[in-house]
Design a protein around this motif. Structure first.
Motif, PDB file in Angstrom:
ATOM      1  N   PRO A   9       0.980  -1.131  -0.024  1.00  0.00           N
ATOM      2  CA  PRO A   9      -0.056   0.001   0.050  1.00  0.00           C
ATOM      3  C   PRO A   9       0.821   1.372  -0.038  1.00  0.00           C
ATOM      4  O   PRO A   9       1.764   1.391   0.695  1.00  0.00           O
ATOM      5  CB  PRO A   9      -0.816  -0.161   1.297  1.00  0.00           C
ATOM      6  N   TRP A  10       0.474   2.383  -0.610  1.00  0.00           N
ATOM      7  CA  TRP A  10       1.230   3.579  -0.805  1.00  0.00           C
ATOM      8  C   TRP A  10       0.722   4.485   0.171  1.00  0.00           C
ATOM      9  O   TRP A  10       1.545   5.560   0.364  1.00  0.00           O
ATOM     10  CB  TRP A  10       0.759   4.202  -2.346  1.00  0.00           C
ATOM     11  N   ILE A  11      -0.221   4.210   1.078  1.00  0.00           N
ATOM     12  CA  ILE A  11      -0.680   4.989   1.918  1.00  0.00           C
ATOM     13  C   ILE A  11       0.032   5.388   3.014  1.00  0.00           C
ATOM     14  O   ILE A  11       0.554   4.153   3.778  1.00  0.00           O
ATOM     15  CB  ILE A  11      -2.155   4.701   2.406  1.00  0.00           C
ATOM     16  N   PRO A  12       0.828   6.591   3.550  1.00  0.00           N
ATOM     17  CA  PRO A  12       1.988   6.575   4.617  1.00  0.00           C
ATOM     18  C   PRO A  12       0.990   6.566   5.857  1.00  0.00           C
ATOM     19  O   PRO A  12      -0.208   6.845   5.829  1.00  0.00           O
ATOM     20  CB  PRO A  12       2.009   8.099   4.345  1.00  0.00           C
ATOM     21  N   TYR A  13       1.805   6.091   6.791  1.00  0.00           N
ATOM     22  CA  TYR A  13       1.202   5.734   8.210  1.00  0.00           C
ATOM     23  C   TYR A  13       1.058   7.375   8.695  1.00  0.00           C
ATOM     24  O   TYR A  13       1.710   8.307   8.268  1.00  0.00           O
ATOM     25  CB  TYR A  13       1.969   5.345   9.278  1.00  0.00           C
ATOM     26  N   GLY A  14      -0.025   7.440   9.410  1.00  0.00           N
ATOM     27  CA  GLY A  14      -0.546   8.900  10.002  1.00  0.00           C
ATOM     28  C   GLY A  14      -1.617   9.612   9.169  1.00  0.00           C
ATOM     29  O   GLY A  14      -1.947  10.555   9.490  1.00  0.00           O
ATOM     30  N   THR A  15      -1.929   9.030   7.806  1.00  0.00           N
ATOM     31  CA  THR A  15      -2.835   9.461   7.126  1.00  0.00           C
ATOM     32  C   THR A  15      -4.334   9.302   7.547  1.00  0.00           C
ATOM     33  O   THR A  15      -4.534   8.114   8.048  1.00  0.00           O
ATOM     34  CB  THR A  15      -3.007   8.905   5.630  1.00  0.00           C
ATOM     35  N   GLU A  16      -4.981  10.491   7.806  1.00  0.00           N
ATOM     36  CA  GLU A  16      -6.541  10.266   8.008  1.00  0.00           C
ATOM     37  C   GLU A  16      -7.302   9.993   6.915  1.00  0.00           C
ATOM     38  O   GLU A  16      -7.107  10.627   5.861  1.00  0.00           O
ATOM     39  CB  GLU A  16      -7.003  11.412   8.695  1.00  0.00           C
ATOM     40  N   ILE A  17      -8.204   9.110   7.036  1.00  0.00           N
ATOM     41  CA  ILE A  17      -9.140   8.423   5.969  1.00  0.00           C
ATOM     42  C   ILE A  17     -10.703   8.653   6.445  1.00  0.00           C
ATOM     43  O   ILE A  17     -10.839   8.471   7.407  1.00  0.00           O
ATOM     44  CB  ILE A  17      -9.026   6.911   5.690  1.00  0.00           C
ATOM     45  N   ARG A  18     -11.194   9.327   5.540  1.00  0.00           N
ATOM     46  CA  ARG A  18     -12.755   9.721   5.556  1.00  0.00           C
ATOM     47  C   ARG A  18     -13.667   9.236   4.731  1.00  0.00           C
ATOM     48  O   ARG A  18     -13.184   9.181   3.286  1.00  0.00           O
ATOM     49  CB  ARG A  18     -12.973  11.132   5.780  1.00  0.00           C
ATOM     50  N   LEU A  19     -14.769   8.530   4.997  1.00  0.00           N
ATOM     51  CA  LEU A  19     -15.453   8.064   4.036  1.00  0.00           C
ATOM     52  C   LEU A  19     -16.218   9.381   3.565  1.00  0.00           C
ATOM     53  O   LEU A  19     -16.705  10.417   4.269  1.00  0.00           O
ATOM     54  CB  LEU A  19     -16.783   7.094   4.802  1.00  0.00           C
ATOM     55  N   ASN A  20     -16.438   9.256   2.162  1.00  0.00           N
ATOM     56  CA  ASN A  20     -17.247  10.402   1.608  1.00  0.00           C
ATOM     57  C   ASN A  20     -18.519  10.522   1.694  1.00  0.00           C
ATOM     58  O   ASN A  20     -19.354   9.591   2.127  1.00  0.00           O
ATOM     59  CB  ASN A  20     -16.733  10.773   0.091  1.00  0.00           C
ATOM     60  N   ARG A  21     -19.309  11.684   1.592  1.00  0.00           N
ATOM     61  CA  ARG A  21     -20.639  11.973   1.675  1.00  0.00           C
ATOM     62  C   ARG A  21     -21.532  10.876   1.109  1.00  0.00           C
ATOM     63  O   ARG A  21     -22.817  10.372   1.270  1.00  0.00           O
ATOM     64  CB  ARG A  21     -21.182  13.276   1.407  1.00  0.00           C
ATOM     65  N   GLU A  80      -4.264  17.280   4.583  1.00  0.00           N
ATOM     66  CA  GLU A  80      -3.272  17.848   5.661  1.00  0.00           C
ATOM     67  C   GLU A  80      -2.461  16.819   6.429  1.00  0.00           C
ATOM     68  O   GLU A  80      -1.534  17.048   6.905  1.00  0.00           O
ATOM     69  CB  GLU A  80      -4.098  18.508   6.838  1.00  0.00           C
ATOM     70  N   THR A  81      -2.943  15.435   6.271  1.00  0.00           N
ATOM     71  CA  THR A  81      -2.244  14.516   6.907  1.00  0.00           C
ATOM     72  C   THR A  81      -1.359  13.934   5.868  1.00  0.00           C
ATOM     73  O   THR A  81      -0.559  12.684   6.465  1.00  0.00           O
ATOM     74  CB  THR A  81      -3.074  13.261   7.461  1.00  0.00           C
ATOM     75  N   LEU A  82      -1.196  14.208   4.666  1.00  0.00           N
ATOM     76  CA  LEU A  82      -0.277  13.561   3.898  1.00  0.00           C
ATOM     77  C   LEU A  82       1.256  14.195   3.863  1.00  0.00           C
ATOM     78  O   LEU A  82       1.231  15.445   4.116  1.00  0.00           O
ATOM     79  CB  LEU A  82      -0.802  13.559   2.338  1.00  0.00           C
ATOM     80  N   PRO A  83       2.164  13.521   3.476  1.00  0.00           N
ATOM     81  CA  PRO A  83       3.453  14.099   3.484  1.00  0.00           C
ATOM     82  C   PRO A  83       3.500  15.355   2.413  1.00  0.00           C
ATOM     83  O   PRO A  83       3.132  15.190   1.465  1.00  0.00           O
ATOM     84  CB  PRO A  83       4.524  13.048   3.265  1.00  0.00           C
ATOM     85  N   ALA A  84       4.286  16.137   2.903  1.00  0.00           N
ATOM     86  CA  ALA A  84       4.624  17.367   1.668  1.00  0.00           C
ATOM     87  C   ALA A  84       5.482  17.139   0.882  1.00  0.00           C
ATOM     88  O   ALA A  84       6.421  16.194   1.154  1.00  0.00           O
ATOM     89  CB  ALA A  84       5.042  19.041   2.583  1.00  0.00           C
ATOM     90  N   LEU A  85       5.207  17.688  -0.436  1.00  0.00           N
ATOM     91  CA  LEU A  85       6.276  17.585  -1.622  1.00  0.00           C
ATOM     92  C   LEU A  85       6.922  18.708  -1.959  1.00  0.00           C
ATOM     93  O   LEU A  85       6.195  19.698  -1.552  1.00  0.00           O
ATOM     94  CB  LEU A  85       5.580  16.690  -2.733  1.00  0.00           C
ATOM     95  N   ASP A  86       7.824  18.723  -2.771  1.00  0.00           N
ATOM     96  CA  ASP A  86       8.524  19.925  -3.180  1.00  0.00           C
ATOM     97  C   ASP A  86       7.914  20.751  -4.259  1.00  0.00           C
ATOM     98  O   ASP A  86       7.672  20.257  -5.350  1.00  0.00           O
ATOM     99  CB  ASP A  86      10.172  19.485  -3.412  1.00  0.00           C
ATOM    100  N   THR A  87       7.452  21.957  -3.927  1.00  0.00           N
ATOM    101  CA  THR A  87       6.763  22.645  -5.056  1.00  0.00           C
ATOM    102  C   THR A  87       7.678  23.073  -6.058  1.00  0.00           C
ATOM    103  O   THR A  87       7.113  23.478  -7.014  1.00  0.00           O
ATOM    104  CB  THR A  87       6.197  23.869  -4.242  1.00  0.00           C
ATOM    105  N   SER A  88       8.867  23.134  -5.739  1.00  0.00           N
ATOM    106  CA  SER A  88       9.861  23.507  -7.154  1.00  0.00           C
ATOM    107  C   SER A  88       9.707  22.378  -8.147  1.00  0.00           C
ATOM    108  O   SER A  88      10.133  22.764  -9.107  1.00  0.00           O
ATOM    109  CB  SER A  88      11.298  23.471  -6.453  1.00  0.00           C
TER     110      SER A  88
END
Length: 483
Positions: A9-21, A80-88
């Protein structure tokens, strides 16, 4: 095409998952939702994780569950819970046709939003405004490319795309103002290796209120896809997104926007990416602002132009352009209601009862008790009727409006159907959106919006030589069962 055979799985630990509406919990261990629709039976551990409709990834098991829910469109990750990537790693491509002052405003917001940016401005043959556009581009240390003739926004973006060497490209129109931090959050979603593109929510530019047109657009703009995140797929709750502002993976855009398309090129792009196996995401927690049109003439012309893309989409994508997706039984119920006969009401009730009993039988394979099965079947049939009613109303007041209006001149039943549909649509949308305008003004704007778009659809259908573009509907595939 993305590689769908990831080893883990590519999902990083610490990611919050929400069921959509649009995902429904049926009992304590059954989910229904996604695109295409499916019913999923949960293990006891998964049911425990989802009892509050969200959870945080903490181990391999929860990561696997999260990936499955995300890829089926049942749940969404919180950016907000996904890791930041380099905007450059982003190149900004701005197609511009005239409007040099809007370009200057946009470039200012790009500087504030993306300090380490690369910007390419594509001048789509702006004529006498080209000098001012080139000057603004130079002032903001951007690269300037002038096209020899006006080719439309899609091909202008393609001209910029050929100059991009970074992994990601941000297409943004000149009537947009970016917000600090918004693109950073969009970029985080690309931790998903199969994500091709993601778009933010587009709201009206503050201070641009000029009357009832902008009041209506602030509440019901065609560019605003609402507050709910989700995957973008044909015949799903989010079937397309605007490319007014879209962040994309460069390698996914092998052919870019379809040449020759001056309208509906955004819909075409999303559907082609989906067909190629990529995912496209809408993330409304990221907001940008758009300078809406302020005069009724500009606004109505633009709505009409949107509608004229229907025939081109139909030729390229067939039934994906169908304005309604109805199960056969639900479509039959709508037809019975529309004919307004005493016998038709009895048939509608009989069809609903048949659908209920059929749904009960289909649910027998689920590990739930008899009472829950009957309650669950009632919820599913009720949801199907509500969805069908909403689509039926939309067909009456928008997609089929010219035909219904003409029919109402000769038929009292058609007049009643049009009146009831228009009233129901206006009341529902006004209560849902709570616009800052009177109900009467909103009702007028709503009907003008629908009529202008519908005239564009029918014009394109007639010019293409086939009314199927305007009249077609499509029955969905049956929900898939997964465990």
């Amino acid at each position: 095409m993305p590689d769908s055979e990831a080893a883990a799985p590519w999902i990083p630990y610490g990611t919050e998952i929400r069921l959509n509406r649009h995902t429904h919990m049926l009992g304590t261990n059954v989910l229904m939702g996604g695109s295409p629709s499916l019913v999923m039976t949960l293990s006891p551990r998964a049911a425990e994780l989802l009892k509050r409709r969200s959870f945080t990834v903490t181990d391999e098991l929860s990561a696997g569950l999260a990936e499955r829910l995300i890829t089926t469109g049942i749940a969404d990750p919180s950016p907000e819970t996904l890791p930041a990537l380099d905007t450059s790693q982003i190149t900004v491509v701005i197609p511009v046709y005239r409007r040099p002052e809007q370009l200057r405003r946009l470039l200012t917001s790009v500087n504030l939003c993306l300090p380490d940016h690369h910007v390419i401005v594509i001048d789509d043959a702006s004529g006498e405004d080209s000098e001012a556009i080139a000057q603004h581009t130079d002032n903001y240390a951007a690269r300037y490319l002038l096209l020899d003739k006006n080719r439309g926004p899609g091909e202008a973006r393609n001209a910029g795309l050929t100059e991009v060497s970074t992994p990601f490209v941000l297409f943004v129109d000149t009537d947009v103002v970016l917000q600090p931090g918004s693109i950073n959050l969009l970029l985080r979603h690309f931790i998903d290796p199969e994500l091709a593109a993601v778009t933010p929510r587009v709201l009206g530019l503050p201070g641009n209120n000029c009357g009832w047109v902008t009041d209506y657009e602030d509440a019901r703009s065609s560019l605003d896809h609402g507050p709910d995140a989700g995957l973008v797929r044909p015949h799903s709750p989010m079937s397309w997104v605007s490319t007014t502002c879209i962040l994309a993976r460069t390698e996914a855009l092998t052919t870019g926007f379809s040449p020759g398309m001056r309208v509906a090129e955004d819909v075409d792009l999303v559907w082609r990416l989906s067909a190629a196996g990529w995912r496209v995401r809408y993330e409304p927690s990221n907001r940008i602002y758009h300078e809406h049109r302020t005069t009724a003439q500009q606004w109505l012309i633009r709505k009409y132009v949107y509608g004229t893309g229907a025939a081109d989409l139909a030729q390229r994508h067939g039934n994906l352009v169908a304005p309604a997706v109805l199960a056969p039984w639900a479509g039959a119920v709508l037809m019975c209601v529309a004919v307004q006969r005493r016998w038709s009401l009895a048939i509608a009730v009989g069809l609903t009862g048949w659908a209920y009993s059929s749904t009960v039988r289909k649910l027998r394979g689920l590990s739930i008790g008899h009472r829950k099965r009957y309650l669950m079947a009632g919820r599913l049939v009720g949801f199907g009727l509500t969805t069908a009613a909403g689509q039926g109303v939309a067909l009456m007041v928008r997609h089929w409006a010219p035909g219904i209006v003409v029919g109402s001149l000769f038929s009292s039943r058609a007049r009643r159907l049009l009146l009831v549909s228009a009233t129901a649509d206006t009341v529902w949308e006004y209560a849902r959106l709570k616009p800052e305008m009177s109900p009467a003004k909103f009702a007028l704007a709503r009907r003008l919006d629908d009529l202008a778009y519908s005239l564009g659809v029918w014009k394109s259908a007639l010019c293409s030589g086939s009314l199927r573009t305007a009249l077609r509907t499509l029955a969905p595939t049956r929900p898939t069962r997964r465990t």
